[in-house]
Design an enzyme around this catalytic site. Structure first.
Site, PDB file in Angstrom:
ATOM      1  N   SER A 138       0.409  -0.954  -0.305  1.00  0.00           N
ATOM      2  CA  SER A 138      -0.580  -0.049   0.147  1.00  0.00           C
ATOM      3  C   SER A 138       0.914   1.346   0.379  1.00  0.00           C
ATOM      4  CB  SER A 138      -0.879  -0.379   0.766  1.00  0.00           C
ATOM      5  OG  SER A 138      -1.536   1.174   1.459  1.00  0.00           O
ATOM      6  N   TYR A 194      -2.939  -1.497  10.516  1.00  0.00           N
ATOM      7  CA  TYR A 194      -2.379  -2.395   8.998  1.00  0.00           C
ATOM      8  C   TYR A 194      -1.514  -1.580   8.597  1.00  0.00           C
ATOM      9  CZ  TYR A 194      -4.315  -1.668   4.487  1.00  0.00           C
ATOM     10  OH  TYR A 194      -3.708  -1.597   2.823  1.00  0.00           O
ATOM     11  N   LYS A 248       1.512  -4.065   6.511  1.00  0.00           N
ATOM     12  CA  LYS A 248       2.205  -3.471   5.192  1.00  0.00           C
ATOM     13  C   LYS A 248       4.168  -3.008   5.072  1.00  0.00           C
ATOM     14  CE  LYS A 248      -1.346  -4.883   3.224  1.00  0.00           C
ATOM     15  NZ  LYS A 248      -1.574  -6.294   2.658  1.00  0.00           N
TER      16      LYS A 248
END
Ligand code: UD1
Length: 336
Positions: free
Chosen positions: A125, A150, A154
């Site tokens: 991302s 989150y 990544k």
């Protein structure tokens, strides 16, 4: 033709990628635990492509089930989408996010190592850049401390893949997505947000549909063209095709390093108000919205420099923001 495992293949980006893989003649086997989607998506993919992908309902936190899967299936590449992705939730459930997003990744890579499998593509991302100091954002921009659990999954995920690729000769590519939006032109697959959508486009389409009374525009005091925050919204079909390009790069041994990463966006930033205006125009409707305070954790602006992805992946976007916003609205209308 090569057989590709797509984890999370019944999710939003996963399902669109399965369709593009099948369109190119790849055989596909999907792993999904159905935690954030429904089995209907499998039939809808089949309606679009005419070929039913193989499917295994597996929770990737269960190491033994992954082992059993690879005892039955031999694959030529893995595209790994399966992950939790709700930014707000991740802050309240850090251990669940780390377990799910990183445990599954480690188990898959261990199987690849043990079975000498190759060609791994990871959903990363643009969140890894945080608020970049320079726009557009190139792959050389520094990785900033993650704003959310989150986002951290990544970042750590990329590090795990880099180290495993170096040590075990697994060729891999992380694709750093900007903001994926829109729906397949068939309107058979699209984004299925559960509960109140957190992302802009599903909130817009649900407001237009009357499910939500009003859209809140988070902040109009950003240093941007009209004061609202700027993002790079990429049509999910273009994003799906970037995975095929990345896979072909690996399968054809065109990669320059064992671990590579690329920005996948359009290169163009749009403000929230520009999105609202374009949505109203292409769909010939009016949206109910009001300006409210900034949302905590949001950055001012992010859009990609896609020069490297365009060149190295031999890929570029083909669809417009208008295509994305018109398909998103058609998809919303098709939901009952
Ligand atoms: C968010 C995540 C990002 C993740 C991405 C997945 C955060 C801080 N970031 O990105 O890590 O990879 O989703 O798609 O959550 N907006 C409104 N009103 C709304 C919803 C959004 O004005 O009701 C604005 C936001 O302030 C932002 C833009 O719309 O400026 C896009 O928001 P969103 O779709 O949530 O994506 P990101 O925040 O960019």
């Amino acid at each position: 033709m090569a057989k590709i495992l797509v984890t999370g293949g019944l999710g939003f980006i996963g399902s669109h990628t399965v369709v593009e893989l099948q369109n190119k003649g790849y055989e596909v086997v999907i792993i999904d635990d159905l935690s954030n989607t429904t089995i209907d998506v499998l039939d809808n993919i089949t309606t679009i492509t005419g070929v039913k992908p193989e499917f295994a309902q597996i929770d990737l936190r269960v190491k033994k089930d992954i082992k059993d899967f690879f005892d039955s299936y031999s694959v030529d590449g893995i595209i790994h989408f399966a992950a939790f992705k709700a930014v707000g939730e991740s802050i309240h459930k850090p251990l669940d996010y780390y377990e799910n997003n990183l445990g599954s990744l480690i188990y898959l890579l261990q199987e690849m190592r043990d079975r000498k499998l190759d060609n791994f593509i990871f959903s990363s991302s643009c969140t890894v850049y945080g608020q970049a100091d320079e726009l557009p954002i190139t792959e050389k921009a520094p990785i900033k401390t993650a704003e959310s659990v989150y986002g951290n999954t990544k970042q750590i995920g990329e590090e795990i893949i880099r180290d495993a690729s170096t040590a075990h000769g697994i060729n891999s590519i992380a694709l750093r997505y900007f903001n994926p939006v829109g729906s397949h032109p068939s309107i058979k697959i699209g984004e299925l947000p559960l509960g109140v959508p957190q992302n802009l486009i599903p909130f817009i389409t649900q407001t237009a549909a009357g499910i939500r009374a009003e859209l809140s525009v988070f902040g109009e005091d950003y240093n941007t063209v009209d004061g609202t925050a700027v993002r790079d919204y990429i049509h999910v079909v273009d994003l799906a095709k970037a995975h095929i390009a990345a896979l072909q790069r690996l399968i054809n041994n065109k990669n320059k390093e064992s671990f590579e990463y690329f920005n996948v966006g359009t290169g163009k930033g749009s403000s929230v108000l520009e999105i609202i205006n374009t949505f109203e125009k292409v769909n010939d409707l009016k949206l109910n919205y009001k300006i409210v305070k900034r949302r905590a954790g949001d950055i001012t602006a992010a859009f990609a420099d896609t020069t490297i992805a365009n060149k190295e992946l031999n890929w570029k976007t083909e669809l417009s923001l208008e295509d994305a916003l018109s398909s998103a609205w058609k998809w919303q209308q098709a939901q009952k």
